[in-house]
Design a protein around this motif. Structure first.
Motif, PDB file in Angstrom:
ATOM      1  N   SER A  26       0.950  -1.497  -0.062  1.00 32.74           N
ATOM      2  CA  SER A  26      -0.056   0.027   0.072  1.00 32.74           C
ATOM      3  C   SER A  26       0.798   1.328   0.077  1.00 32.74           C
ATOM      4  CB  SER A  26      -0.992   0.037   1.180  1.00 32.74           C
ATOM      5  OG  SER A  26      -0.178  -0.342   2.381  1.00 32.74           O
ATOM      6  N   ASN A 144     -23.336  -3.352  -1.824  1.00 28.36           N
ATOM      7  CA  ASN A 144     -23.005  -3.264  -0.399  1.00 28.36           C
ATOM      8  C   ASN A 144     -23.660  -3.654   0.303  1.00 28.36           C
ATOM      9  OD1 ASN A 144     -19.871  -2.353  -1.043  1.00 28.36           O
ATOM     10  ND2 ASN A 144     -20.826  -0.494  -1.448  1.00 28.36           N
ATOM     11  N   VAL A 196     -16.061  -0.513   6.697  1.00 28.07           N
ATOM     12  CA  VAL A 196     -15.652  -1.327   5.611  1.00 28.07           C
ATOM     13  C   VAL A 196     -16.588  -0.819   4.216  1.00 28.07           C
ATOM     14  CG1 VAL A 196     -15.768  -3.427   4.551  1.00 28.07           C
ATOM     15  CG2 VAL A 196     -15.179  -3.208   6.769  1.00 28.07           C
ATOM     16  N   ILE A 200     -15.187   1.109   0.751  1.00 26.02           N
ATOM     17  CA  ILE A 200     -15.311   0.479  -0.465  1.00 26.02           C
ATOM     18  C   ILE A 200     -16.176   1.733  -1.625  1.00 26.02           C
ATOM     19  CG2 ILE A 200     -16.870  -1.053  -1.839  1.00 26.02           C
ATOM     20  CD1 ILE A 200     -16.979  -2.836   0.423  1.00 26.02           C
ATOM     21  N   THR A 203     -13.596   4.814  -2.437  1.00 27.84           N
ATOM     22  CA  THR A 203     -12.605   4.285  -3.454  1.00 27.84           C
ATOM     23  C   THR A 203     -13.275   3.935  -4.727  1.00 27.84           C
ATOM     24  OG1 THR A 203     -12.428   2.015  -2.415  1.00 27.84           O
ATOM     25  CG2 THR A 203     -10.846   3.748  -1.787  1.00 27.84           C
ATOM     26  N   CYS A 248      -9.659   8.188   4.355  1.00 31.44           N
ATOM     27  CA  CYS A 248      -9.933   6.555   4.923  1.00 31.44           C
ATOM     28  C   CYS A 248      -9.237   6.300   6.282  1.00 31.44           C
ATOM     29  CB  CYS A 248      -9.233   5.554   3.790  1.00 31.44           C
ATOM     30  SG  CYS A 248      -9.998   5.451   2.130  1.00 31.44           S
ATOM     31  N   ILE A 367      -7.465  -1.422   1.719  1.00 28.01           N
ATOM     32  CA  ILE A 367      -8.774  -0.948   1.143  1.00 28.01           C
ATOM     33  C   ILE A 367      -8.596   0.498   0.749  1.00 28.01           C
ATOM     34  CG2 ILE A 367      -9.913  -0.238   3.195  1.00 28.01           C
ATOM     35  CD1 ILE A 367     -12.290  -1.825   1.988  1.00 28.01           C
ATOM     36  N   MET A 403      -6.361  -6.263  -1.318  1.00 30.56           N
ATOM     37  CA  MET A 403      -7.716  -5.631  -1.475  1.00 30.56           C
ATOM     38  C   MET A 403      -8.911  -6.594  -0.847  1.00 30.56           C
ATOM     39  SD  MET A 403      -6.561  -3.112  -3.226  1.00 30.56           S
ATOM     40  CE  MET A 403      -7.992  -2.207  -3.100  1.00 30.56           C
ATOM     41  N   SER A 404      -8.635  -7.813  -0.719  1.00 27.41           N
ATOM     42  CA  SER A 404      -9.687  -8.307   0.043  1.00 27.41           C
ATOM     43  C   SER A 404      -9.371  -8.661   1.425  1.00 27.41           C
ATOM     44  CB  SER A 404      -9.827 -10.104  -0.369  1.00 27.41           C
ATOM     45  OG  SER A 404     -10.165  -9.736  -1.708  1.00 27.41           O
ATOM     46  N   PRO A 406      -9.020  -6.478   4.029  1.00 27.67           N
ATOM     47  CA  PRO A 406      -9.888  -5.781   5.027  1.00 27.67           C
ATOM     48  C   PRO A 406     -11.118  -6.655   5.311  1.00 27.67           C
ATOM     49  CG  PRO A 406      -8.918  -4.283   3.386  1.00 27.67           C
ATOM     50  CD  PRO A 406      -8.640  -5.691   2.844  1.00 27.67           C
TER      51      PRO A 406
END
Length: 523
Positions: A26, A144, A196, A200, A203, A248, A367, A403-404, A406
């Motif tokens: 990151s 979501n 969360v 999402i 971003t 974030c 994320i 990316m998965s 979090p």
């Protein structure tokens, strides 16, 4: 003293190593982009407008998603009916659906030529305009709501069944159960679910690009894309990425500060039984909530299926080859995601306090990172020593796992902490340490979240179109990349068939992994 006496074993070094890798992916890639930049001129008025729009749509989208998820999760938690497991799996379909496929489904329902416009037209209400802020919020809720439902549902299922037995013995009604049991749980779970979802949405890229409707609806991520794609202004892209990280991080601090522990003690893992919702009014209420949620989420997917069936038999060989590559990348990404998330969750739980929260926060950094910045930074770092094109698929699997991460931490960390609270002292007294403690005490209590995390990571990787677009050549294209190529060539029937294939593979991978740890599976 009890916390100090807990054996850390290999959990701490493995967790720190996983956290360091996430930091490198990151912040390290962001540093690589900034290092190659030639300097920037600061934020323009258009950039400030993108920041304001990003915050507005993210707050609205996350708030509505969590607000609507509460009654849906409550209905699923207190009802048992035939097909419940299938409904839970299908409700997760929008989350694992590739964004462009989901947007096409929403347009088929809410677009100017969609079903809703056809229903309203005889009444003179005119076609529905889905483009703009309301369209972006609608799409984000569609994608979501399932994630928020599953996160909140895990909180409901974590309430020990003995608490409901005691509530029944004391004669508690639905209002008493909500006040004494459900609201404390929501105070602990909701901030994390909101965080969360907010991250999402803030971003978001493909949804805003498709449904934004113009320059006035631009997010920071979309501004980063324009800086890379059209201007190749690495300095501006790096500055916008830092802004996105700051937004974030601020949201994460607010959400973590708002979370309150429930104070529930551990249970005996007995099946959950509910006596507080037997009235016909509440049964009808839950049935209506589940029916509306299922209709909102399933109708667009049904239209994707109906439109994709004719083109499924006419797919070129390149599409099937791309599907095989996507499955391989998805499986690798799922394994890597769990390999990062589990050590971080174990180490954060053992450390506890501020140090554990800091380690967990490190895992959440991914994320906040832009996949475009991450991919470009990896390209810059790999170019002097290797051919990035040759490493396109492994790099894609690694970035997709990050990316998965979090989502994995939000599902695994509470379960690890609960296992430590309820069985940690017993394990200490028996001298269980290391792999024996992990195998006999911790992993059996992680069955549900582990299955969910593996399925989610695999499905998200199946539908990803990010880093692979920066690296891969046509011979290494994944299924989403092939789908975009078919759409760009106006081969819409074959594109619809490829979209259906992508949906089936994504949902299939999610179902296979989630089946062993599904929320209603027998222990």
């Amino acid at each position: 003293m009890a916390r100090r006496a807990q054996p850390l074993g290999a959990a701490l070094p493995l967790g720190l190593a996983a956290g360091a890798l996430v930091l490198a992916l990151s912040l390290g890639t962001l540093g690589a982009v900034a290092w190659r930049a030639e300097g920037g001129t600061g934020l323009s008025p258009a950039d400030w407008a993108a920041i304001r729009f990003s915050l507005l749509q993210a707050v609205l989208s996350a708030g509505l998603s969590c607000l609507l998820a509460i009654p849906v999760a409550r209905a699923l938690a207190r009802r048992r009916f035939p097909g419940r497991g299938l409904l839970i799996t299908l409700l997760g379909a929008p989350l694992i659906l590739p964004v462009i496929v989901g947007v096409l489904g929403l347009l088929a329902v809410f677009g100017r030529n969609g079903m809703l416009s056809a229903v309203l037209d005889p009444f003179g209400l005119g076609p529905v305009n889905i483009y703009g802020l309301h369209g972006v919020v609608l799409a984000h809720v569609f994608f979501n709501l399932p994630m928020a439902t599953r996160l909140i549902l895990q909180g409901w299922l974590a309430i020990p069944s003995e608490r409901f037995r005691l509530a029944a013995a004391l004669g508690f009604g639905p209002g008493d159960v909500a006040r004494r049991l459900e609201r404390p749980m929501l105070r602990e779970v909701l901030p994390g679910a909101f965080l969360v979802t907010f991250l999402i949405c803030i971003t978001s890229f493909a949804v805003v690009l498709t449904l934004g409707g113009g320059p006035r609806a631009t997010t920071v991520e979309l501004a980063i894309y324009h800086a890379f794609r059209f201007e190749f202004d690495l300095g501006r892209a790096a500055l916008l990425s830092l802004v996105q990280f700051g937004l974030c991080a601020a949201a994460a601090l607010l959400a973590l500060g708002a979370a309150l522990p429930t104070g529930f003690s551990g249970g005996l893992d007995r099946p959950l039984a509910r006596w507080d919702a037997d009235s016909s009014v509440l049964r009808l209420q839950d049935a209506a909530v589940l029916s509306l949620a299922a209709g909102f989420l399933m109708v667009p997917l049904m239209l994707v299926v109906v439109r994709g069936l004719p083109g499924l038999a006419d797919l070129p060989p390149a599409v099937w080859q791309a599907a095989g590559r996507s499955v391989a990348v998805a499986l690798a990404s799922a394994v890597l995601c769990v390999g990062l998330a589990l050590p971080i969750a174990l180490a954060a739980t053992r450390l506890g306090g501020a140090r554990g929260a800091a380690l967990q926060g490190t895992g959440m950094l991914a994320i906040a990172a832009s996949p475009l910045v991450m991919g470009t930074g990896l390209f810059i770092l790999l170019f002097p020593v290797a051919n990035p094109v040759a490493l396109a698929l492994p790099v894609t699997a690694l970035v997709n796992a990050a990316m998965s991460l979090p989502f994995a931490l939000r599902a695994l960390t509470p379960a690890v902490a609960e296992a430590a609270r309820s069985h940690g002292r017993l394990a200490d007294s028996l001298g269980l340490r290391g792999l024996a403690r992990l195998r006999l005490v911790t992993l059996p209590r992680l069955r549900r979240p582990l299955g969910f995390v593996l399925g989610l990571a695999a499905a998200l990787s199946m539908g990803d179109l990010g880093v692979i677009a920066l690296f891969a050549d046509p011979d290494q294209a994944t299924l989403p990349l092939q789908l975009y190529a078919l759409m760009g060539a106006y081969r819409m029937e074959q594109a619809a068939g490829a979209a259906l294939l992508l949906l089936v593979l994504s949902l299939g991978l999610f179902w296979i992994f989630d089946r062993g740890g599904r929320v209603n599976a027998a222990l």
